[in-house]
Design a protein around this motif. Sequence first.
Motif, PDB file in Angstrom:
ATOM      1  N   ALA A  81     -25.479  64.751 -30.234  1.00  0.00           N
ATOM      2  CA  ALA A  81     -24.771  66.644 -28.960  1.00  0.00           C
ATOM      3  C   ALA A  81     -24.205  66.469 -28.007  1.00  0.00           C
ATOM      4  N   THR A  82     -24.507  65.390 -27.138  1.00  0.00           N
ATOM      5  CA  THR A  82     -23.394  65.303 -25.851  1.00  0.00           C
ATOM      6  C   THR A  82     -22.205  65.125 -26.041  1.00  0.00           C
ATOM      7  N   ARG A  83     -21.945  64.161 -27.266  1.00  0.00           N
ATOM      8  CA  ARG A  83     -20.194  64.519 -27.339  1.00  0.00           C
ATOM      9  C   ARG A  83     -19.614  65.407 -28.448  1.00  0.00           C
ATOM     10  N   LEU A  84     -20.432  66.184 -28.907  1.00  0.00           N
ATOM     11  CA  LEU A  84     -19.858  66.971 -29.866  1.00  0.00           C
ATOM     12  C   LEU A  84     -19.466  68.888 -28.639  1.00  0.00           C
ATOM     13  N   ASP A  85     -20.746  68.430 -27.307  1.00  0.00           N
ATOM     14  CA  ASP A  85     -20.345  68.667 -26.740  1.00  0.00           C
ATOM     15  C   ASP A  85     -19.130  68.979 -25.279  1.00  0.00           C
ATOM     16  N   ARG A  86     -18.810  67.663 -25.221  1.00  0.00           N
ATOM     17  CA  ARG A  86     -17.516  67.857 -24.883  1.00  0.00           C
ATOM     18  C   ARG A  86     -16.383  67.910 -25.666  1.00  0.00           C
ATOM     19  N   ARG A  87     -16.781  67.665 -27.084  1.00  0.00           N
ATOM     20  CA  ARG A  87     -15.758  67.295 -28.172  1.00  0.00           C
ATOM     21  C   ARG A  87     -15.046  69.258 -28.011  1.00  0.00           C
ATOM     22  N   LEU A  88     -16.704  70.086 -28.225  1.00  0.00           N
ATOM     23  CA  LEU A  88     -15.623  71.268 -28.488  1.00  0.00           C
ATOM     24  C   LEU A  88     -15.240  71.800 -26.621  1.00  0.00           C
ATOM     25  N   ALA A  89     -15.507  71.632 -26.201  1.00  0.00           N
ATOM     26  CA  ALA A  89     -15.566  72.000 -24.685  1.00  0.00           C
ATOM     27  C   ALA A  89     -13.403  71.744 -24.815  1.00  0.00           C
ATOM     28  N   GLY A  90     -13.614  70.700 -25.469  1.00  0.00           N
ATOM     29  CA  GLY A  90     -11.626  70.049 -25.348  1.00  0.00           C
ATOM     30  C   GLY A  90     -11.003  71.052 -26.412  1.00  0.00           C
ATOM     31  N   VAL A  91     -11.544  71.710 -27.424  1.00  0.00           N
ATOM     32  CA  VAL A  91     -11.127  72.129 -28.074  1.00  0.00           C
ATOM     33  C   VAL A  91     -10.760  73.325 -27.425  1.00  0.00           C
ATOM     34  N   GLU A  92     -11.880  74.036 -26.555  1.00  0.00           N
ATOM     35  CA  GLU A  92     -11.705  75.654 -25.859  1.00  0.00           C
ATOM     36  C   GLU A  92     -10.586  75.617 -25.220  1.00  0.00           C
ATOM     37  N   THR A  93     -10.616  74.617 -24.692  1.00  0.00           N
ATOM     38  CA  THR A  93      -9.693  74.471 -23.646  1.00  0.00           C
ATOM     39  C   THR A  93      -8.201  74.113 -24.771  1.00  0.00           C
ATOM     40  N   ALA A  94      -8.076  73.747 -25.397  1.00  0.00           N
ATOM     41  CA  ALA A  94      -6.748  73.600 -26.393  1.00  0.00           C
ATOM     42  C   ALA A  94      -6.568  75.122 -26.519  1.00  0.00           C
ATOM     43  N   LEU A  95      -7.807  75.431 -27.001  1.00  0.00           N
ATOM     44  CA  LEU A  95      -7.348  76.732 -27.945  1.00  0.00           C
ATOM     45  C   LEU A  95      -6.969  77.750 -26.756  1.00  0.00           C
ATOM     46  N   SER A  96      -7.629  78.057 -25.467  1.00  0.00           N
ATOM     47  CA  SER A  96      -7.034  78.654 -25.020  1.00  0.00           C
ATOM     48  C   SER A  96      -5.479  79.061 -24.501  1.00  0.00           C
ATOM     49  N   HIS A  97      -4.274  77.500 -25.020  1.00  0.00           N
ATOM     50  CA  HIS A  97      -3.439  77.949 -25.008  1.00  0.00           C
ATOM     51  C   HIS A  97      -2.525  78.181 -25.992  1.00  0.00           C
TER      52      HIS A  97
END
Length: 178
Positions: free
Chosen positions: A75-91
């Motif tokens: 779950a922690t790994r998935l949260d980190r990956r999701l945060a990275g994806v959200e950051t990438a999608l904001s651009h």
Amino acid sequence: MAGAVTDTQGIIAIAAAGVAVLALLGCALLAIRMRQLRRGQRLLLGDGAEADLIAHAAAMQEAFEALREYVDESATRLDRRLAGVETALSHTIAHRALVRYDAYNELSGKQSVSIALLDDERSGLVLSCIHHRDQARVYAKAVNGGEGELELSPEEAEAIRIALAAPAGSGEIAEHPA
């Protein structure tokens, strides 16, 4: 000897024999039940040398704790990956709009267009393609924070306004009266 069965000692002997037979039947039933219980215990615990329910329960508890730790780490790994994806999608392009218009008031079917392509931070670009009978010109202007870096035409400003007014992910097409 015939009288031996009817006297007190004979009756006690017969009663004792009956109790002994009942005790033997009870022992046989208990042995069968014990065999069934051990068979069930072997199914539950396996055929290992350790047939202790407490040890088995402790081993199961350790296995569940290890599984919980694995799930927490996942779950922690998935949260980190999701945060990275959200950051990438904001651009990425999240707001877009297209405005059609007649650039030269020629009644040519509104062939000129301005397209706004903006991210969630209201930055991106606006493209304008101005069509005339003999030529077409394409202009690109950067947009930061919803404002053009260069002066915007009314159609370009309208495309940006429409793009930012619409929910993210929806594209709008509008016709400008110009």
